[in-house]
Design a protein around this motif. Sequence first.
Motif, PDB file in Angstrom:
ATOM      1  N   GLY A   1      48.976  41.443  22.075  1.00 24.62           N
ATOM      2  CA  GLY A   1      49.427  42.816  21.460  1.00 24.62           C
ATOM      3  C   GLY A   1      48.626  43.800  21.987  1.00 24.62           C
ATOM      4  O   GLY A   1      49.060  44.891  22.467  1.00 24.62           O
TER       5      GLY A   1
ATOM      6  N   GLY B   1      49.450  46.594  24.575  1.00 18.15           N
ATOM      7  CA  GLY B   1      49.523  47.866  23.786  1.00 18.15           C
ATOM      8  C   GLY B   1      48.712  48.949  24.366  1.00 18.15           C
ATOM      9  O   GLY B   1      49.146  49.838  24.724  1.00 18.15           O
TER      10      GLY B   1
ATOM     11  N   SER C   1      58.674  50.653  21.982  1.00 16.97           N
ATOM     12  CA  SER C   1      57.841  50.594  20.922  1.00 16.97           C
ATOM     13  C   SER C   1      58.425  51.132  19.687  1.00 16.97           C
ATOM     14  O   SER C   1      57.958  50.601  18.677  1.00 16.97           O
ATOM     15  CB  SER C   1      56.567  51.221  21.522  1.00 16.97           C
ATOM     16  OG  SER C   1      56.603  52.654  21.724  1.00 16.97           O
TER      17      SER C   1
ATOM     18  N   GLY D   1      52.820  39.331  18.847  1.00 15.53           N
ATOM     19  CA  GLY D   1      52.057  40.400  19.703  1.00 15.53           C
ATOM     20  C   GLY D   1      53.227  41.296  20.029  1.00 15.53           C
ATOM     21  O   GLY D   1      52.532  42.537  20.107  1.00 15.53           O
TER      22      GLY D   1
ATOM     23  N   GLN E   1      55.158  43.069  17.963  1.00 17.54           N
ATOM     24  CA  GLN E   1      54.821  44.095  16.836  1.00 17.54           C
ATOM     25  C   GLN E   1      53.853  44.736  16.791  1.00 17.54           C
ATOM     26  O   GLN E   1      53.473  46.003  16.862  1.00 17.54           O
ATOM     27  CB  GLN E   1      54.972  43.312  15.659  1.00 17.54           C
ATOM     28  CG  GLN E   1      56.651  43.262  15.103  1.00 17.54           C
ATOM     29  CD  GLN E   1      56.493  43.476  13.630  1.00 17.54           C
ATOM     30  OE1 GLN E   1      55.939  43.079  12.803  1.00 17.54           O
ATOM     31  NE2 GLN E   1      57.555  44.326  13.280  1.00 17.54           N
ATOM     32  N   ALA E   2      52.676  43.949  16.907  1.00 15.97           N
ATOM     33  CA  ALA E   2      51.248  44.534  17.344  1.00 15.97           C
ATOM     34  C   ALA E   2      51.256  45.552  18.491  1.00 15.97           C
ATOM     35  O   ALA E   2      50.787  46.760  18.403  1.00 15.97           O
ATOM     36  CB  ALA E   2      50.217  43.505  17.292  1.00 15.97           C
ATOM     37  N   SER E   3      51.791  44.965  19.577  1.00 17.89           N
ATOM     38  CA  SER E   3      51.825  45.935  20.695  1.00 17.89           C
ATOM     39  C   SER E   3      52.488  47.482  20.711  1.00 17.89           C
ATOM     40  O   SER E   3      52.182  48.370  21.153  1.00 17.89           O
ATOM     41  CB  SER E   3      52.383  45.329  22.067  1.00 17.89           C
ATOM     42  OG  SER E   3      53.638  45.176  22.209  1.00 17.89           O
TER      43      SER E   3
ATOM     44  N   ASN F   1      46.743  45.952  12.084  1.00 16.38           N
ATOM     45  CA  ASN F   1      47.719  45.040  12.517  1.00 16.38           C
ATOM     46  C   ASN F   1      47.367  43.621  12.293  1.00 16.38           C
ATOM     47  O   ASN F   1      48.112  42.653  11.818  1.00 16.38           O
ATOM     48  CB  ASN F   1      47.883  45.145  14.214  1.00 16.38           C
ATOM     49  CG  ASN F   1      49.187  45.881  14.574  1.00 16.38           C
ATOM     50  OD1 ASN F   1      50.210  45.384  14.328  1.00 16.38           O
ATOM     51  ND2 ASN F   1      48.934  47.035  15.148  1.00 16.38           N
TER      52      ASN F   1
END
Lengths: 329, 328
Positions: free
Chosen positions: A109, A113, A136, A181, A183-185, A238
């Motif tokens: 992520g 990101g 995103s 990943g 979601q985090a990114s 995150n």
Amino acid sequence: MLRYIIKRLIYMVVTLLATVVFLFTLMEFVPGDPALVVLGEGATDENIVAIHKELKLDDPYIVRLSRYVGNLVQGDMGNSYKTRQPIAPALFARLPLTMTIAVWGIIFGTIIGLVAGVVSAVKQYSLFDRVLTAISLFGASAPSFWLAMLFVLIFTLKLGWLPATGSYTFKHWILPIATIGLQASASITRMTRSSMLEVIRQDYVRTARAKGQTQFRVVVSHGLRNAFIPILTVIGTNINGYLGGTVLVESVFAIPGLGNYVLDGVKTMDTPVVLNGVVFICFMCTIVTFLVDMAYAFIDPRIKSTYGFGTKKFKRARLAKAIEGGTAG
Amino acid sequence: MRENELLSVENLEVKYFLRRSTVKAVNGVSFTINKGERVGLVGETGAGKTTTALSILRLIPEPPGKITNGTITLNGRNLMETSEKDMRKIRGNDVSMIFQDPMTSLSPVMTVGDQIREVISLHSDMSKAQTIERAKEMLELVGIPGERYGEYPHQFSGGMRQRVLIAISLACNPKLLIADEPTSALDVTIQAQVLELIADLRKKFNMSLLLITHDLGVVAETCDRIMIMYSGRIVESGPVRTVYKNIQHPYTVGLFNSLPRLDIDTDRLEPIKGMMPDPNDLPPGCTFYDRCPYVMERCKQELPVLSEVGEGHFVACFHACNKESSNG
């Protein structure tokens, strides 16, 4: 610097203590007699009394709380009502799996990101930027369990590429890691983009260009490095978010990790399991927060110097020199 | 190209293309700077001074900005046709720039020494140890002890930071130094120090200087030649002495009149009435016409071009030229 570390450590301990007290109190309000959970249906009155005595359930609240905290500090989390086994080893046994998935998810992520956010900022208003912003926004607003189910629907049921549940092989890990990943990114991309947009218009970026620095170095060593503090905060959030949300993702993919352990505890009314599971997750979150705070000081020299990073001696020497020379810098 | 010529800008036009409008920032500016010459570029905020300077380095933020016309020649080389890679070799090496605000022009997370070292290692083959040595020398040169190499910008005052920026811009012995209002953001007491430092070092390295300022006094002290810019055009230019003794353009007259004077007892300063025209919507004629006390019908229709009124003294004004021709 030492003062900064000590200050953060004190914050960490206070936060943890407050969390433990709060959670312990919350568990007090769980309805039902724990003895019934231990014994199951059809327990006799004598047995119930015996269990009460054995688990010291009739002690006053404050006594039980201090006993719990005292044991916890020594690493003893007590026993599960259901299995009568110690909780701590069971918890630690499940930790590696959860951590593996969490760490890989966050690493992917973060990489995606950062790259996406930087490119998006440098090429602001381009087609790439617009598409990415839309993706995103979607990734950041979709709940993780829903995203997880969507992945299962597409990659398992429709395409049949990947298994949906379990944790036996690497293939099993792809979907959970992808869920975390993505979601985090999504949130890292958004923060990187906005932070970079702010930094890239700064005068020092222009100075770097005027030196003849390459576009890549201008963006990375002058732009990204300065934009990193807010990004780091989001990365930390995150990791914490995943640790907290692990219950949801792990239950969708049936991964026998920390989250599912806590979930099982909830299902069976096993309050010590739930309590300790949540306390443990909180403990990890405070560690992450502490590490993020430490990283701030390394990235931003202004934080370091606010807390006098070994400069006291140096400052005094300079002052003496200035008085001697009659001119101060 | 003349023998002595270092930089020549011809008919430069820069526009900023915004969503709803096009800002005409620079509209046909031409000038030359000779080797070792000190030129002052004067004008009010928004006149296009910084845009002109950034165009020389091809650092106009693009988009929205774009050089739409003109040529810039440095040492006989057309910069408009130079590749981006070659431009990078010119920036900081042949032409370097000192920016207006020292508080924001240094990266807060890099030591000042590393920021000086960066430009040295970009334009030379020195080893790391040598570049560090050279960066320390540069610090000493601008009056900062070399042992402060490892300190961060927030540990320096504004004047000291401007010194660091001067060290960065001079580290590679540029042929042309562009100083964009180098003292505007500094205390009055520090201004003189910084200007003196720039003047000294310029002499030492025999560089050409393009000094952007709105301080006519500074130009008188530090420059050989002055150019006065108004709404993206040069309206008057010439040797400092000639121009100051015989001001021709009504705008320049206005600038001088708005300076505080010690020899006359007045209570108020005399500003130029009105505002600079909107660069989105420039009038077809002289852009100064609605603020000009000598406005004629012709001024509203026709754009005056620079014409010589004295030895090297150029003015873009119908009124001034008429006066000159009727006198002579």
